[in-house]
Design an enzyme around this catalytic site. Structure first.
Site, PDB file in Angstrom:
ATOM      1  N   GLU A  91      -3.158   8.970  -1.588  1.00  0.00           N
ATOM      2  CA  GLU A  91      -2.394   7.717  -1.493  1.00  0.00           C
ATOM      3  C   GLU A  91      -1.592   7.419  -2.750  1.00  0.00           C
ATOM      4  O   GLU A  91      -1.379   6.259  -3.091  1.00  0.00           O
ATOM      5  CB  GLU A  91      -3.337   6.531  -1.189  1.00  0.00           C
ATOM      6  CG  GLU A  91      -4.372   6.831  -0.137  1.00  0.00           C
ATOM      7  CD  GLU A  91      -5.061   5.604   0.415  1.00  0.00           C
ATOM      8  OE1 GLU A  91      -5.936   5.071  -0.272  1.00  0.00           O
ATOM      9  OE2 GLU A  91      -4.705   5.174   1.525  1.00  0.00           O
ATOM     10  N   GLU A  92      -1.162   8.457  -3.464  1.00  0.00           N
ATOM     11  CA  GLU A  92      -0.477   8.238  -4.745  1.00  0.00           C
ATOM     12  C   GLU A  92       0.936   8.793  -4.788  1.00  0.00           C
ATOM     13  O   GLU A  92       1.814   8.198  -5.401  1.00  0.00           O
ATOM     14  CB  GLU A  92      -1.300   8.882  -5.876  1.00  0.00           C
ATOM     15  CG  GLU A  92      -2.642   8.221  -6.086  1.00  0.00           C
ATOM     16  CD  GLU A  92      -3.551   8.979  -7.038  1.00  0.00           C
ATOM     17  OE1 GLU A  92      -4.521   8.377  -7.517  1.00  0.00           O
ATOM     18  OE2 GLU A  92      -3.308  10.181  -7.286  1.00  0.00           O
ATOM     19  N   ASP A 140       0.506  11.200   0.006  1.00  0.00           N
ATOM     20  CA  ASP A 140      -0.495  12.260   0.143  1.00  0.00           C
ATOM     21  C   ASP A 140      -1.858  11.669   0.484  1.00  0.00           C
ATOM     22  O   ASP A 140      -2.012  10.448   0.576  1.00  0.00           O
ATOM     23  CB  ASP A 140      -0.557  13.085  -1.152  1.00  0.00           C
ATOM     24  CG  ASP A 140      -1.170  12.305  -2.310  1.00  0.00           C
ATOM     25  OD1 ASP A 140      -0.939  11.075  -2.400  1.00  0.00           O
ATOM     26  OD2 ASP A 140      -1.888  12.904  -3.118  1.00  0.00           O
ATOM     27  N   GLU A 186     -18.561   8.202  -4.117  1.00  0.00           N
ATOM     28  CA  GLU A 186     -17.297   8.941  -4.108  1.00  0.00           C
ATOM     29  C   GLU A 186     -17.252   9.975  -5.234  1.00  0.00           C
ATOM     30  O   GLU A 186     -16.816  11.100  -5.047  1.00  0.00           O
ATOM     31  CB  GLU A 186     -16.140   7.944  -4.263  1.00  0.00           C
ATOM     32  CG  GLU A 186     -14.766   8.578  -4.258  1.00  0.00           C
ATOM     33  CD  GLU A 186     -13.671   7.526  -4.458  1.00  0.00           C
ATOM     34  OE1 GLU A 186     -13.541   7.008  -5.594  1.00  0.00           O
ATOM     35  OE2 GLU A 186     -12.964   7.210  -3.479  1.00  0.00           O
ATOM     36  N   TRP A 235       0.861  -1.199   0.000  1.00  0.00           N
ATOM     37  CA  TRP A 235       0.000   0.000   0.000  1.00  0.00           C
ATOM     38  C   TRP A 235       0.891   1.242   0.000  1.00  0.00           C
ATOM     39  O   TRP A 235       2.102   1.124   0.247  1.00  0.00           O
ATOM     40  CB  TRP A 235      -0.927  -0.001   1.233  1.00  0.00           C
ATOM     41  CG  TRP A 235      -2.165   0.830   1.011  1.00  0.00           C
ATOM     42  CD1 TRP A 235      -2.464   2.042   1.549  1.00  0.00           C
ATOM     43  CD2 TRP A 235      -3.261   0.495   0.147  1.00  0.00           C
ATOM     44  NE1 TRP A 235      -3.678   2.482   1.080  1.00  0.00           N
ATOM     45  CE2 TRP A 235      -4.188   1.549   0.212  1.00  0.00           C
ATOM     46  CE3 TRP A 235      -3.553  -0.595  -0.691  1.00  0.00           C
ATOM     47  CZ2 TRP A 235      -5.384   1.570  -0.511  1.00  0.00           C
ATOM     48  CZ3 TRP A 235      -4.736  -0.587  -1.417  1.00  0.00           C
ATOM     49  CH2 TRP A 235      -5.638   0.489  -1.316  1.00  0.00           C
TER      50      TRP A 235
END
Ligand code: NAG
Ligand code: NAG
Ligand code: NAG
Length: 486
Positions: A198-199, A195, A423, A139
């Site tokens: 999550e990238e 960030d 979302e 992750w």
């Protein structure tokens, strides 16, 4: 002459019609958003079976994408909303749930995970299984905003308990949890982080901004309960964070660069979210903390919003100063790269926060940095300070309120009739897409609506801060550290 009058009456009429329909949407969507949020919290939430008590699921979606996990960031933002409602007396039924959240987070802090143990960086782990075990697949880790956001939520609760005479629970139960998070922030803020999307692994404006807030608020709480041993350390790191925060401003692009890495423009909802989640009305329009009405945050908002005008088909045909659907960042391709409900709502929230401060201080100031933003609403406006008695103030604030309501109207337009918030909504036709019932979408709707009615506006200590100038000795030490690292 006659047609001019008709035209202006027509515009006024459409603004009034929009206000009425936004009022209606806020009234109907508020209870739906609250219920949708509560449905995603264990153990009794109707969509969160399997989640331990106080555990927030990100979404009940189990495939494409699978969000049936608990993120520290999302959970903390969700519980900040509930703590604010509880402490404001808006919903006095939430105490048990808040205590469950505190217990769940105290458990998660101690779960050894791929980021480490509680003492070796494990607090930076972004997500866990909903039964409170570690998530061990690859992750984007660590994500160093989680401990900051968690401490902000729990400190708000702690201050309310102190105001109500419950010192024991704060000192014995809450402080040890808060202290772990503050120590983590103070010790690790200067190391890279993924960030909030999550990238990107670099430094991130959102993370720096919420870390700064957490150490300021945490220092005040520590002082209040006599836990002063680390306060000087927290304050020194808060000063360093405030100094570092300034470096994200891009003076030629007129916006805040979201991440120091990533190879993108850096135009990103990250920055708008940071401004609203570090809003402190007592700080006025201070630009060093990028307050919602600061010239830098307003310039940034314009650049951010404009970046979506031409890339989403649903924004076609909207006037160049009208509200549009916005997403995470213009280069986004995740799940098709669509507008997000929480990003669109965040724009409205920043504008309502700004309007609140201008109303409170009875004036607004246009600077060379914010001029292009204000020219959206009056092409002839010039830099200067406009008191609330001036016609410019009235014209600008009423147009900005209409603009803000426009983002809620977009949100409303693409929310299905039952009020469920996914979302994203599809850029080609506005149909909901990606994860269903995103808990953060519901939380963002509630904070946006609260900002529209100027409720839950509390301070966290941003007033009167000055960006510390590094002494010659500190600059020299930084220079030497740089040589050693190289
Ligand atoms: C969840 O439901 C159980 C059983 O009805 C109840 O005892 C408990 O108080 C509920 N928890 C919360 C936080 O509402
Ligand atoms: C203090 O708050 C905690 C958490 O809600 C509660 O369990 C405890 O009973 C409270 N103590 C007093 C004296 O009210
Ligand atoms: C650490 O802080 C220095 C000084 O503010 C800054 O230049 C550097 O980019 C920071 N690094 C990270 C990863 O935060």
């Amino acid at each position: 002459m006659r047609s001019c009058i008709l035209l202006s009456l027509g515009l006024l009429g459409s603004a009034l019609a929009q206000t009425t329909s936004v009022d209606t949407y806020v009234a109907t969507e508020s209870p739906i958003a609250k219920a949708g949020l509560l449905a995603n919290i264990g153990p009794n939430g109707s969509k969160s079976s399997g989640a331990k008590a106080g555990v927030v699921i990100a979404s009940p979606s189990t495939s494409n994408p699978n969000y049936l996990y608990t993120w520290v960031r999302d959970s903390s933002l969700v519980f900040k909303v509930l703590v604010d409602q509880y402490t404001a007396g808006t919903d006095t039924s939430l105490r048990g749930l808040i205590d469950d959240f505190v217990t769940a987070e105290a458990t998660l802090q101690q779960v050894t995970n791929p980021s480490g143990s509680v003492d070796t960086g494990g607090l930076g782990e972004p997500k866990f299984n909903i039964d409170e075990t570690a998530f061990t697949d690859p992750w984007g880790r660590p994500q160093r905003d989680g401990p900051a956001l968690r401490s902000i939520a729990i400190v708000t609760y702690a201050n309310w308990l102190l105001d109500n005479g419950n010192t024991t629970f704060v000192s014995q139960t809450l402080w040890p949890i808060i202290q772990l998070d503050l120590n983590y922030v103070a010790n690790f803020w200067n190391q890279s982080t993924f960030d909030l999307w999550e990238e990107v692994d670099s430094s991130s404006f959102w993370t720096t901004a919420v870390q700064h807030r957490s150490l300021r608020e945490g220092s005040s709480l520590a002082t209040r309960i006599g836990q002063t041993s680390s306060v000087a350390f927290y304050k020194a790191q808060a000063d360093n964070l405030l100094c570092f925060l300034q470096t994200y401003w891009n003076p030629s692009g007129h916006y805040i660069t979201a991440n120091t890495g990533g190879g993108r423009s850096g135009i990103d909802s990250n920055t708008v979210l940071a401004s609203i989640h570090t809003f402190d009305p007592a700080a006025g329009c201070d630009a060093s903390t990028f307050q919602p009405c600061s010239d830098k945050a307003l310039s940034n908002l314009k650049v951010y919003v404009d970046s979506f005008r031409s890339i989403y088909p649903i924004n076609n045909g909207i006037a160049s100063n009208g509200a549009v659907a916005t997403g995470r960042y213009p280069e986004d391709v995740y799940q098709g790269g669509n507008p997000w409900y929480l990003s669109t709502m965040a724009v409205a929230e920043q504008l309502y926060d700004a309007l609140y401060v201008w109303d409170t201080q009875d004036s607004l100031t246009v600077t060379s940095i914010s001029l292009p933003f204000f020219q959206l609403f009056d092409s002839a406006i010039q830099s200067g300070t406009y008191p609330s008695s001036s016609s410019a103030f009235t014209t600008l604030t009423s147009a900005i309120r209409t603009f803000a309501d426009g983002f809620i109207a977009i949100h409303a337009k693409y929310t299905p009739s039952g009020g469920a918030l996914a979302e994203q909504f599809t850029k080609s036709n506005g149909a909901p897409t990606s994860a269903v019932d995103l808990t953060w979408s519901y939380a963002a709707a509630l904070t946006g609506f609260a900002a529209r009615s100027a409720t839950n506006v509390a301070s966290w200590g941003a007033a009167g801060l000055t960006v510390p100038a590094l002494s010659n000795m500190e600059q020299y030490v930084n220079y030497l550290i740089g040589l050693v690292v190289i």
